[in-house]
Write an enzyme that holds these catalytic residues in place. Structure first.
Site, short mmCIF file in Angstrom:
data_model
loop_
_atom_site.label_atom_id
_atom_site.label_comp_id
_atom_site.label_asym_id
_atom_site.label_seq_id
_atom_site.Cartn_x
_atom_site.Cartn_y
_atom_site.Cartn_z
N THR A 136 40.29 35.29 35.57
CA THR A 136 39.89 33.93 35.94
C THR A 136 38.64 33.98 36.79
O THR A 136 38.54 34.78 37.72
CB THR A 136 41.00 33.20 36.70
OG1 THR A 136 42.15 33.05 35.85
CG2 THR A 136 40.54 31.82 37.15
N PHE A 177 36.26 32.04 39.46
CA PHE A 177 36.28 31.00 40.47
C PHE A 177 34.87 30.76 40.99
O PHE A 177 34.04 31.68 40.99
CB PHE A 177 37.15 31.42 41.67
CG PHE A 177 38.61 31.56 41.37
CD1 PHE A 177 39.51 30.56 41.71
CD2 PHE A 177 39.10 32.72 40.79
CE1 PHE A 177 40.86 30.70 41.44
CE2 PHE A 177 40.45 32.87 40.52
CZ PHE A 177 41.33 31.85 40.85
#
Length: 288
Positions: free
Chosen positions: A172, A174
């Protein structure tokens, strides 16, 4: 100035882990929604916010592409977090006891193989850590939760199956947001520039607007469109490029973009994560 960093979710969420890894000097501040995390920075409750934008398996986090351009916040950094999902259960639970598994919709989608293999019913929860907390409170042995190892430690749950994500590359990305614009300095190292724009209502406007990046050799790593005000048209675009706006090729490309756009706003100029160089190295090795 507060030393807190806001994130969406409960203690033990992946966003919590990203805060600890990227900003260890800041105190993580859990928020119920993305809007609350943005607001915490805007009103000074937190200095920064850690917000997910994309996952290598599940794709983009759509809400962010609406919230970020509408806010006054700027991107000041990025962080890539390899995601590892654990099947958490109440102590003493056996695999044969389980009937359902609860987690965020993205986490469930990233663990389809194990869920199908174990014959479990997937139930969507608000977030991964919240599913773990609820399980620790109700102590239901027919119910499991997919969350982080940290969440299991916080809520006193056992790991029945470890690292159950379908894909090893599950990562992921960010972005770190601030109320204060703090652009990376030119020449300080690899830099990313994020911006939004709307093209003018003329034929081939998007094609012409993008031409400057190709002719000036500027690498565009992301280009996404989304609707504004409920109109069924790709009226606004979110883009990310490698380079600093003061670099001559980037400056010329942005000037050409502005000529064919009715609106453009730079959301941040920030250091590129070392993870990008690592990915490029691995791809080069594979090609060789």
């Amino acid at each position: 100035m507060t030393d807190k960093i806001a994130y969406q979710g409960e203690p033990g969420a992946n966003s919590h882990i990203a805060c600890v890894e990227a900003c260890p000097k800041h105190e993580p501040l859990p928020c119920r929604t993305f809007e609350d995390a943005f607001q915490a920075v805007q009103d000074g409750t937190a200095a920064l916010a850690m917000i997910p934008t994309d996952n290598s398996v599940a794709g983009r986090v759509a809400d962010i592409h609406h919230l970020l351009p509408a806010s006054s916040l700027s991107i000041v950094g990025e962080h890539f977090l390899p995601v590892h999902h654990q099947l958490l259960v109440v102590k003493g639970t056996k695999a044969t006891d389980l009937k359902t598994v609860h987690s965020h919709v993205h986490a469930l989608g990233q663990c389809r193989k194990v869920i199908r293999e174990m014959g479990l019913q997937a139930v969507v929860a608000v977030d991964t850590a919240g599913a773990a907390r609820e399980l620790s409170e109700i102590k239901d042995k027919t119910r499991g939760a997919i969350a982080t190892r940290l969440a299991g430690e916080i809520y006193g749950l056992d790991i029945l199956r470890a690292d159950i994500e379908d894909e090893a590359h599950n990562t992921t990305r960010f972005v770190i947001l601030s109320n204060q614009r703090s652009d990376a300095e030119q020449g300080s190292g690899p830099v990313m520039t994020s911006f939004v724009f709307r093209v003018r209502n003329v034929p081939a406007a998007l094609y012409k607007a993008m031409g400057g990046f190709a002719t000036n050799g500027v690498n565009m790593t992301k280009l996404e469109s989304y609707q504004l005000e409920g109109r069924f048209a790709a009226t606004q675009f979110y883009a990310e490029i490698e380079g600093h706006p003061q670099d001559r090729p980037v400056r010329l490309a942005l000037e050409e973009l502005a000529f064919f756009s009715s609106y453009m706003r730079i959301l941040g100029v920030y250091p590129a994560s070392p993870y990008r160089a690592e990915i490029a190295r691995k791809l080069a090795e594979q090609s060789a």
